[in-house]
Design a protein around this motif. Sequence first.
Motif, PDB file in Angstrom:
ATOM      1  N   GLN A 109       0.773  -1.255   0.373  1.00 61.71           N
ATOM      2  CA  GLN A 109       0.019   0.251  -0.139  1.00 61.71           C
ATOM      3  C   GLN A 109       0.959   1.605   0.201  1.00 61.71           C
ATOM      4  O   GLN A 109       0.494   2.100   0.855  1.00 61.71           O
ATOM      5  N   VAL A 110       1.781   1.705  -1.124  1.00 65.17           N
ATOM      6  CA  VAL A 110       2.704   2.507  -1.086  1.00 65.17           C
ATOM      7  C   VAL A 110       2.625   3.435  -2.232  1.00 65.17           C
ATOM      8  O   VAL A 110       2.133   1.937  -3.229  1.00 65.17           O
ATOM      9  N   ASP A 111       2.565   4.100  -2.600  1.00 66.95           N
ATOM     10  CA  ASP A 111       2.786   4.478  -4.196  1.00 66.95           C
ATOM     11  C   ASP A 111       4.035   3.803  -4.531  1.00 66.95           C
ATOM     12  O   ASP A 111       5.351   3.890  -3.629  1.00 66.95           O
ATOM     13  N   PRO A 112       4.383   3.883  -6.443  1.00 69.33           N
ATOM     14  CA  PRO A 112       5.391   3.716  -6.787  1.00 69.33           C
ATOM     15  C   PRO A 112       6.514   4.706  -7.552  1.00 69.33           C
ATOM     16  O   PRO A 112       7.540   3.732  -6.983  1.00 69.33           O
ATOM     17  N   ASP A 113       6.481   4.948  -6.508  1.00 72.87           N
ATOM     18  CA  ASP A 113       7.300   6.637  -6.105  1.00 72.87           C
ATOM     19  C   ASP A 113       8.040   6.353  -4.866  1.00 72.87           C
ATOM     20  O   ASP A 113       8.603   7.284  -4.094  1.00 72.87           O
ATOM     21  N   ALA A 114       7.949   5.769  -3.843  1.00 70.02           N
ATOM     22  CA  ALA A 114       7.945   5.572  -2.630  1.00 70.02           C
ATOM     23  C   ALA A 114       9.489   5.575  -2.601  1.00 70.02           C
ATOM     24  O   ALA A 114      10.176   4.506  -2.956  1.00 70.02           O
ATOM     25  N   THR A 115      10.322   6.361  -1.744  1.00 70.19           N
ATOM     26  CA  THR A 115      11.386   5.755  -0.793  1.00 70.19           C
ATOM     27  C   THR A 115      11.947   4.865  -0.597  1.00 70.19           C
ATOM     28  O   THR A 115      10.736   4.303   0.156  1.00 70.19           O
ATOM     29  N   ASP A 116      12.739   4.479  -0.664  1.00 66.80           N
ATOM     30  CA  ASP A 116      13.843   3.456   0.097  1.00 66.80           C
ATOM     31  C   ASP A 116      13.050   3.040   1.512  1.00 66.80           C
ATOM     32  O   ASP A 116      12.955   2.281   2.350  1.00 66.80           O
ATOM     33  N   VAL A 117      13.262   4.591   2.344  1.00 62.54           N
ATOM     34  CA  VAL A 117      12.807   4.355   4.043  1.00 62.54           C
ATOM     35  C   VAL A 117      11.825   4.951   4.032  1.00 62.54           C
ATOM     36  O   VAL A 117      10.681   3.360   5.005  1.00 62.54           O
ATOM     37  N   GLU A 118      10.753   4.904   2.520  1.00 63.47           N
ATOM     38  CA  GLU A 118       9.034   4.734   2.992  1.00 63.47           C
ATOM     39  C   GLU A 118       8.785   3.292   3.101  1.00 63.47           C
ATOM     40  O   GLU A 118       8.440   2.926   3.816  1.00 63.47           O
ATOM     41  N   LEU A 119       8.868   2.750   2.368  1.00 64.10           N
ATOM     42  CA  LEU A 119       9.246   1.563   1.990  1.00 64.10           C
ATOM     43  C   LEU A 119       9.588   0.710   2.912  1.00 64.10           C
ATOM     44  O   LEU A 119       8.735  -0.463   3.422  1.00 64.10           O
ATOM     45  N   LYS A 120      10.490   0.742   3.908  1.00 68.90           N
ATOM     46  CA  LYS A 120      11.454   0.304   4.208  1.00 68.90           C
ATOM     47  C   LYS A 120      10.247   0.279   6.081  1.00 68.90           C
ATOM     48  O   LYS A 120       9.564  -0.867   7.368  1.00 68.90           O
ATOM     49  N   LYS A 121       9.774   1.752   6.774  1.00 66.94           N
ATOM     50  CA  LYS A 121       8.723   2.239   7.845  1.00 66.94           C
ATOM     51  C   LYS A 121       7.566   1.560   7.183  1.00 66.94           C
ATOM     52  O   LYS A 121       7.226   0.699   7.817  1.00 66.94           O
TER      53      LYS A 121
ATOM     54  N   GLU B  83       4.116 -14.260   4.643  1.00 65.85           N
ATOM     55  CA  GLU B  83       4.488 -14.316   3.831  1.00 65.85           C
ATOM     56  C   GLU B  83       4.389 -13.307   2.597  1.00 65.85           C
ATOM     57  O   GLU B  83       5.531 -12.793   1.629  1.00 65.85           O
ATOM     58  N   ALA B  84       3.405 -13.282   2.247  1.00 71.05           N
ATOM     59  CA  ALA B  84       3.032 -12.089   0.968  1.00 71.05           C
ATOM     60  C   ALA B  84       3.787 -10.748   1.223  1.00 71.05           C
ATOM     61  O   ALA B  84       4.518 -10.208   0.115  1.00 71.05           O
ATOM     62  N   VAL B  85       3.430 -10.332   2.244  1.00 75.10           N
ATOM     63  CA  VAL B  85       4.040  -8.992   2.691  1.00 75.10           C
ATOM     64  C   VAL B  85       5.862  -8.910   2.832  1.00 75.10           C
ATOM     65  O   VAL B  85       6.374  -8.091   1.984  1.00 75.10           O
ATOM     66  N   ASP B  86       6.184 -10.165   3.275  1.00 71.01           N
ATOM     67  CA  ASP B  86       8.040 -10.087   2.656  1.00 71.01           C
ATOM     68  C   ASP B  86       7.897 -10.530   2.157  1.00 71.01           C
ATOM     69  O   ASP B  86       9.128  -9.499   1.180  1.00 71.01           O
ATOM     70  N   LYS B  87       7.195 -10.803   0.400  1.00 69.35           N
ATOM     71  CA  LYS B  87       8.200 -11.745  -0.637  1.00 69.35           C
ATOM     72  C   LYS B  87       7.858  -9.620  -1.375  1.00 69.35           C
ATOM     73  O   LYS B  87       9.316  -9.654  -2.103  1.00 69.35           O
ATOM     74  N   ALA B  88       6.828  -9.572  -1.598  1.00 66.06           N
ATOM     75  CA  ALA B  88       6.535  -8.008  -2.435  1.00 66.06           C
ATOM     76  C   ALA B  88       7.570  -6.966  -1.511  1.00 66.06           C
ATOM     77  O   ALA B  88       7.948  -6.896  -1.738  1.00 66.06           O
ATOM     78  N   TYR B  89       8.321  -7.075  -0.209  1.00 71.41           N
ATOM     79  CA  TYR B  89       9.472  -6.163   0.519  1.00 71.41           C
ATOM     80  C   TYR B  89      10.733  -6.393  -0.356  1.00 71.41           C
ATOM     81  O   TYR B  89      11.828  -6.013  -1.450  1.00 71.41           O
ATOM     82  N   LYS B  90      10.447  -7.995  -0.867  1.00 71.48           N
ATOM     83  CA  LYS B  90      12.428  -8.314  -1.452  1.00 71.48           C
ATOM     84  C   LYS B  90      12.145  -8.128  -2.613  1.00 71.48           C
ATOM     85  O   LYS B  90      13.653  -7.832  -3.027  1.00 71.48           O
ATOM     86  N   ASN B  91      11.397  -8.269  -3.190  1.00 70.79           N
ATOM     87  CA  ASN B  91      11.229  -7.897  -4.021  1.00 70.79           C
ATOM     88  C   ASN B  91      11.912  -6.214  -4.449  1.00 70.79           C
ATOM     89  O   ASN B  91      12.350  -6.184  -5.895  1.00 70.79           O
ATOM     90  N   LEU B  92      10.393  -5.236  -3.613  1.00 67.17           N
ATOM     91  CA  LEU B  92      11.366  -4.282  -4.090  1.00 67.17           C
ATOM     92  C   LEU B  92      12.721  -3.854  -3.500  1.00 67.17           C
ATOM     93  O   LEU B  92      12.869  -3.278  -4.137  1.00 67.17           O
ATOM     94  N   GLN B  93      13.482  -4.862  -3.324  1.00 70.66           N
ATOM     95  CA  GLN B  93      14.739  -4.237  -2.864  1.00 70.66           C
ATOM     96  C   GLN B  93      15.446  -5.041  -3.791  1.00 70.66           C
ATOM     97  O   GLN B  93      16.935  -4.896  -3.708  1.00 70.66           O
ATOM     98  N   GLU B  94      15.602  -5.702  -4.861  1.00 70.42           N
ATOM     99  CA  GLU B  94      15.295  -6.266  -5.578  1.00 70.42           C
ATOM    100  C   GLU B  94      15.789  -5.110  -6.796  1.00 70.42           C
ATOM    101  O   GLU B  94      14.378  -5.266  -7.580  1.00 70.42           O
TER     102      GLU B  94
END
Length: 249
Positions: free
Chosen positions: A60-72, A98-109
Amino acid sequence: MAVPAGETSQTGSDELFQHFYTEVKQIEKRDSVLTSKQQIDRLLRPGSSYFNLNPFEVLQVDPDATDVELKKRFRALSILVHPDKNQDDPDRAQLAFEAVDKAYKNLQEPEQKKRALDVIQAGREYVEHMIKEKKKQLKKDGKPQIVEEEDPECFRQAVYKQTMKLFAELAIKRKEREAKDMHERKRAREEEIETAEKAKRDREWQKNFEETRDGRVDSWRNFQAKGKSKEKKNRSFLKPPKVKMEQRE
């Protein structure tokens, strides 16, 4: 005038999706964080296997969210749906986590994140193109060039739907590709095994052939010797008797 079955189905599907989309967005507007149960329900709703392909929608974040915002956002959301915080429904909570974890890991790559952004951009461009085509057709028909998708909220919904379809299509193509690759690997492995077994059979045949060669040669010699002996004997038996000379008186 009756509406073709295909159009009815498509209209019904769009209405159902529109209802679902509106319902989800109303919940999000009411409470931007949502309760643990609401988040679990959101992440495991019918069709979640396709809805959750968009990592930005999962978090539930915008595509232009920063890495800090994604992590938070990841930390806050993962705590909400963590099984330890939802011991009354640990199994569903685990799936949501698991869905949340997978989404975050994908955005980390970087590569995975770029792909997601490309899909979203493609969805946006498609809707923009569709608006232009609709306005062009309305102008041609001499009608007011008013397009529903030009409304900001309608535009956002249209992009959301198109993006979801693109993610789903890519997922289906990827599965088809993986199935094809698996089939090709299986076929190659079977051919490799067959080739190895054939080579083994050839080696065993050659080995047996070499080991029994002397025996075959001796048998052939004995056979030839017996044949000559029998021939000699037959010749002796068939030898004509000597003719006696007649004596004259």
